[in-house]
Enzyme design. Structure first.
Site, PDB file in Angstrom:
ATOM      1  N   GLY A 161       0.841  -1.193   0.000  1.00 30.15           N
ATOM      2  CA  GLY A 161       0.000   0.000   0.000  1.00 30.15           C
ATOM      3  C   GLY A 161       0.870   1.233   0.000  1.00 30.15           C
ATOM      4  O   GLY A 161       2.073   1.165   0.286  1.00 30.15           O
ATOM      5  N   GLN A 201       3.138   9.944   1.724  1.00 31.01           N
ATOM      6  CA  GLN A 201       4.434   9.329   1.424  1.00 31.01           C
ATOM      7  C   GLN A 201       5.031   9.854   0.118  1.00 31.01           C
ATOM      8  O   GLN A 201       6.217   9.681  -0.143  1.00 31.01           O
ATOM      9  CB  GLN A 201       4.299   7.798   1.357  1.00 31.01           C
ATOM     10  CG  GLN A 201       3.961   7.193   2.714  1.00 31.01           C
ATOM     11  CD  GLN A 201       3.840   5.690   2.633  1.00 31.01           C
ATOM     12  OE1 GLN A 201       2.801   5.169   2.258  1.00 31.01           O
ATOM     13  NE2 GLN A 201       4.913   4.985   2.967  1.00 31.01           N
ATOM     14  N   CYS A 227       7.076  -0.610   6.219  1.00 27.30           N
ATOM     15  CA  CYS A 227       6.588   0.628   5.617  1.00 27.30           C
ATOM     16  C   CYS A 227       7.631   1.113   4.605  1.00 27.30           C
ATOM     17  O   CYS A 227       8.825   1.101   4.909  1.00 27.30           O
ATOM     18  CB  CYS A 227       6.390   1.676   6.701  1.00 27.30           C
ATOM     19  SG  CYS A 227       5.803   3.262   6.078  1.00 27.30           S
ATOM     20  N   LEU A 228       7.183   1.541   3.441  1.00 29.14           N
ATOM     21  CA  LEU A 228       8.122   2.015   2.416  1.00 29.14           C
ATOM     22  C   LEU A 228       8.851   3.280   2.873  1.00 29.14           C
ATOM     23  O   LEU A 228       9.893   3.622   2.324  1.00 29.14           O
ATOM     24  CB  LEU A 228       7.391   2.268   1.095  1.00 29.14           C
ATOM     25  CG  LEU A 228       6.854   1.013   0.380  1.00 29.14           C
ATOM     26  CD1 LEU A 228       6.027   1.399  -0.844  1.00 29.14           C
ATOM     27  CD2 LEU A 228       7.985   0.075  -0.024  1.00 29.14           C
ATOM     28  N   HIS A 249      -2.885   0.456   8.289  1.00 28.41           N
ATOM     29  CA  HIS A 249      -1.570   1.095   8.157  1.00 28.41           C
ATOM     30  C   HIS A 249      -1.679   2.359   7.295  1.00 28.41           C
ATOM     31  O   HIS A 249      -1.158   3.420   7.663  1.00 28.41           O
ATOM     32  CB  HIS A 249      -0.600   0.075   7.541  1.00 28.41           C
ATOM     33  CG  HIS A 249       0.783   0.591   7.290  1.00 28.41           C
ATOM     34  ND1 HIS A 249       1.887   0.135   7.981  1.00 28.41           N
ATOM     35  CD2 HIS A 249       1.248   1.519   6.418  1.00 28.41           C
ATOM     36  CE1 HIS A 249       2.967   0.771   7.541  1.00 28.41           C
ATOM     37  NE2 HIS A 249       2.610   1.614   6.590  1.00 28.41           N
ATOM     38  N   GLU A 250      -2.362   2.241   6.155  1.00 28.58           N
ATOM     39  CA  GLU A 250      -2.446   3.385   5.226  1.00 28.58           C
ATOM     40  C   GLU A 250      -3.326   4.499   5.794  1.00 28.58           C
ATOM     41  O   GLU A 250      -3.023   5.682   5.624  1.00 28.58           O
ATOM     42  CB  GLU A 250      -2.961   2.924   3.853  1.00 28.58           C
ATOM     43  CG  GLU A 250      -2.122   1.849   3.163  1.00 28.58           C
ATOM     44  CD  GLU A 250      -0.624   2.131   3.136  1.00 28.58           C
ATOM     45  OE1 GLU A 250      -0.223   3.313   3.112  1.00 28.58           O
ATOM     46  OE2 GLU A 250       0.153   1.162   3.155  1.00 28.58           O
ATOM     47  N   HIS A 288      -1.374   6.523   8.103  1.00 31.51           N
ATOM     48  CA  HIS A 288      -0.528   7.501   7.404  1.00 31.51           C
ATOM     49  C   HIS A 288      -1.288   8.817   7.199  1.00 31.51           C
ATOM     50  O   HIS A 288      -0.709   9.899   7.287  1.00 31.51           O
ATOM     51  CB  HIS A 288      -0.107   6.968   6.031  1.00 31.51           C
ATOM     52  CG  HIS A 288       1.178   6.186   6.031  1.00 31.51           C
ATOM     53  ND1 HIS A 288       2.370   6.706   6.467  1.00 31.51           N
ATOM     54  CD2 HIS A 288       1.452   4.922   5.609  1.00 31.51           C
ATOM     55  CE1 HIS A 288       3.325   5.787   6.332  1.00 31.51           C
ATOM     56  NE2 HIS A 288       2.791   4.692   5.820  1.00 31.51           N
TER      57      HIS A 288
END
Ligand code: NI
Length: 182
Positions: free
Chosen positions: A46, A51, A89-90, A131-132, A135
């Site tokens: 995701g 981000q 996480c990216l 998670h997203e 963010h």
């Protein structure tokens, strides 16, 4: 391809709550496209707009070959079941820590055209959606860890290669001073 650079831990945009989307225009469609292409390029499950440095409530997902996006998501939990497992996480590349999440989630929002959209997820999809959405509220998964694991995570982040700031150059005086100078 519009693969864009991903903001890393320490970037203030990741700590800034994102704004509701109100304009369902070309720019939003481009954002969804860029998010999707960057997520696929990075092999992430995701990706959320902050981000990419964009403070809007949009994320994309790619879980079990289901690819999509959601705008202005609101989460509901149909039960109190939990899951625990590795999460990454990216924006915190290469680091994974066991993170407790709810097992089931229903996310309601709209799509990029402003049409109602709903996403019901369990297990990995539910983890991704939580998670997203975090963010979009300026929350990172390391905030969700228990105290001990969080300490470990912060240490690993401090030591991570991508988090090394270049050593500041010390400017030496061209005329070294020996002893007192007046
Ligand atoms: Ni993330």
């Amino acid at each position: 391809m519009a693969v864009r650079p991903i903001r890393l831990f320490g970037d203030p945009v990741l700590r800034t709550p994102a704004e509701q989307v109100t304009d369902f225009d070309r720019e939003l469609r481009k954002l969804v496209r860029d998010l999707t292409e960057t997520m696929l390029d990075e092999g992430g499950a995701g990706l959320a707009a902050p981000q990419l440095g964009v403070g809007l409530r949009v994320f994309t997902y790619d879980v079990d070959d289901v690819i999509g996006h959601l705008v202005n998501p609101v989460l509901e939990f149909p039960d109190t079941d939990e899951q625990d497992g590795p999460e990454g996480c990216l924006s915190i590349p290469g680091l994974y820590f066991d993170t407790k999440r709810r097992l089931n989630v229903v996310a309601r929002g709209v799509d990029m055209h402003g049409e109602p959209a709903q996403l019901a997820g369990t297990a990995l999809m539910a983890r991704c959606v939580q998670h997203e959405t975090d963010h979009l509220d300026g929350i990172l998964f390391v905030d969700r860890l228990d105290a001990e694991t969080r300490k470990e995570a912060m240490q690993a982040i401090r030591e991570a290669v991508w988090n090394q700031t270049p050593v500041p150059q010390v400017k030496l005086s061209p005329h070294p001073i020996f002893g007192k100078s007046h």
